[in-house]
Motif scaffolding. Structure first.
Motif, PDB file in Angstrom:
ATOM      1  N   GLY A  56     -10.630  -3.387  -7.348  1.00  0.00           N
ATOM      2  CA  GLY A  56      -9.291  -2.619  -7.682  1.00  0.00           C
ATOM      3  C   GLY A  56      -8.464  -3.316  -6.897  1.00  0.00           C
ATOM      4  N   VAL A  57      -8.461  -3.735  -5.562  1.00  0.00           N
ATOM      5  CA  VAL A  57      -7.489  -4.552  -4.763  1.00  0.00           C
ATOM      6  C   VAL A  57      -7.212  -5.874  -5.431  1.00  0.00           C
ATOM      7  CG1 VAL A  57      -7.293  -5.766  -2.437  1.00  0.00           C
ATOM      8  CG2 VAL A  57      -8.287  -3.547  -2.661  1.00  0.00           C
ATOM      9  N   ASP A  77     -13.113  -0.574  -2.563  1.00  0.00           N
ATOM     10  CA  ASP A  77     -13.036  -0.898  -3.834  1.00  0.00           C
ATOM     11  C   ASP A  77     -12.259  -2.476  -3.936  1.00  0.00           C
ATOM     12  OD1 ASP A  77     -12.458  -1.003  -6.509  1.00  0.00           O
ATOM     13  OD2 ASP A  77     -10.861   0.279  -6.706  1.00  0.00           O
ATOM     14  N   SER A 131       1.161   0.998  -4.237  1.00  0.00           N
ATOM     15  CA  SER A 131      -0.207   0.865  -4.963  1.00  0.00           C
ATOM     16  C   SER A 131      -1.222   1.558  -3.840  1.00  0.00           C
ATOM     17  CB  SER A 131      -0.739  -0.409  -5.311  1.00  0.00           C
ATOM     18  OG  SER A 131      -1.985  -0.117  -5.986  1.00  0.00           O
ATOM     19  N   SER A 132      -1.771   2.804  -4.474  1.00  0.00           N
ATOM     20  CA  SER A 132      -2.657   3.449  -3.651  1.00  0.00           C
ATOM     21  C   SER A 132      -3.876   2.685  -3.859  1.00  0.00           C
ATOM     22  CB  SER A 132      -3.058   4.829  -4.353  1.00  0.00           C
ATOM     23  OG  SER A 132      -3.404   4.945  -5.584  1.00  0.00           O
ATOM     24  N   ARG A 133      -4.172   1.818  -4.546  1.00  0.00           N
ATOM     25  CA  ARG A 133      -5.475   0.913  -4.580  1.00  0.00           C
ATOM     26  C   ARG A 133      -5.529   0.012  -3.316  1.00  0.00           C
ATOM     27  NH1 ARG A 133      -6.479  -1.585 -10.543  1.00  0.00           N
ATOM     28  NH2 ARG A 133      -6.522   0.421 -11.735  1.00  0.00           N
ATOM     29  N   GLU A 193      -8.550   4.127  -0.380  1.00  0.00           N
ATOM     30  CA  GLU A 193      -9.278   3.308  -1.645  1.00  0.00           C
ATOM     31  C   GLU A 193      -9.459   1.973  -1.459  1.00  0.00           C
ATOM     32  OE1 GLU A 193      -6.963   4.373  -5.230  1.00  0.00           O
ATOM     33  OE2 GLU A 193      -6.071   6.194  -4.367  1.00  0.00           O
ATOM     34  N   GLY A 194      -8.583   1.182  -0.781  1.00  0.00           N
ATOM     35  CA  GLY A 194      -9.172  -0.383  -1.156  1.00  0.00           C
ATOM     36  C   GLY A 194     -10.187  -0.854  -0.214  1.00  0.00           C
ATOM     37  N   SER A 240       0.868  -1.192   0.061  1.00  0.00           N
ATOM     38  CA  SER A 240       0.065   0.133  -0.071  1.00  0.00           C
ATOM     39  C   SER A 240       0.905   1.389  -0.080  1.00  0.00           C
ATOM     40  CB  SER A 240      -0.744  -0.074   1.205  1.00  0.00           C
ATOM     41  OG  SER A 240      -1.171   1.360   1.606  1.00  0.00           O
TER      42      SER A 240
END
Length: 293
Positions: free
Chosen positions: A225-226, A222, A211-213, A218-219, A188
């Protein structure tokens, strides 16, 4: 009456390619006059994987990368019960080795010779088990180490740092991740996750992807996305044969577990789950480890 001691130990079935098929590393112990597989007792505060790698190095001069976990072995010894945890392992490097009172010979045997000349039937069983399992690649899921409490942090949560204990946990992850030969890292983008894997990245000269996802911001909301990020890491690990580790947050961990085909289960800070993934992408074995700090 004194309570009997529990004595944990660890070892490995070390294999290498030979001209006529796989070869097995065996050691001779003069005290017992037997031929066996390399193993030894865990030191205080040491994990099974760390002990297995260290014992193989001390007894044979070999640096190894642990592979899939094998059946453990428990038996009575004077004063307690000894349990040996076993892994399959491959050779990374070979160093000069000097015979001593514990081990006076190291040899590479063919599988037929190992079947007939290993002294102990349990060792033969472990060799057979190691050979029966397909090749695997380790993918490690890590929850970030202990971070400062939110209530004591006034800046944006993404830059909340590790505590002193968390920094020690991150250091303690270095030999654990190293035992499985991790070569690819993803985190992350949040500071507490990056800081958890940074000591290992520095120790091995590896890039640390972010990764910001996978961030909590964010995660958490989402899962698709993860899943996309984690599945891509898994695909790369399988394609290259390079073990990988990915670090995330408590609210995001269930999405990461789902992407790896794991049931949703709580993970403590700095805990790591090691998946041994077969060529078809299915996890053949799963094990969990956590620094003692």
């Amino acid at each position: 009456m004194a309570k009997e001691r529990y004595i944990p130990a660890a070892g490995a079935v070390v294999l290498r390619p030979g001209a006529d098929g796989p070869e097995v590393c065996v050691v001779h112990r003069p005290r017992y006059d037997d031929w066996s597989l390399p193993k030894g007792k865990e030191r205080p505060g040491e994990s099974g994987p760390e002990a297995a790698v260290r014992e193989v190095r001390e007894e044979t001069g070999l640096d190894v990368r642990l592979d899939v976990r094998l059946d453990s072995q428990r038996y009575a010894v004077p004063g307690g019960d000894k349990q040996v945890f076993w892994w399959r392992a491959g050779v990374l490097a070979e160093h000069p080795w000097t015979p001593d009172r514990e081990i006076d010979q190291v040899a590479w045997w063919s599988v037929p010779r190992a079947r007939h000349e290993l002294t102990h039937a349990d060792d033969v069983h472990r060799v057979e088990q190691a050979l029966a399992l397909p090749p695997t690649t380790a993918v490690v899921l890590v929850r970030h180490a202990k971070a400062m409490d939110r209530s004591n942090w006034t800046l944006v949560d993404a830059v909340r740092p590790l505590t002193r204990r968390g920094r020690q946990q991150a250091q303690d992850l270095v030999p654990l991740l190293g035992a499985f030969g991790v070569r690819r890292l993803l985190s992350s983008s949040s500071t507490r996750c990056v800081a958890t894997l940074t000591p290992y990245a520095r120790a091995h000269g590896l890039d640390l992807g972010r990764s910001s996802r996978l961030s909590e911001e964010e995660g958490s909301e989402d899962p698709d996305g993860v899943r996309s990020v984690v599945e891509e890491l898994l695909e790369i690990a399988l394609a290259t044969g390079q073990p990988a580790a990915v670090c995330g947050h408590r609210p995001v961990i269930p999405h990461m577990q789902h992407a790896l085909g794991l049931p949703s289960r709580h993970m403590a800070t700095a805990e790591m789950v090691v998946l041994h993934v077969g060529p078809d992408g299915e996890a053949l074995a799963v094990e969990r480890h956590r620094p003692t700090s």
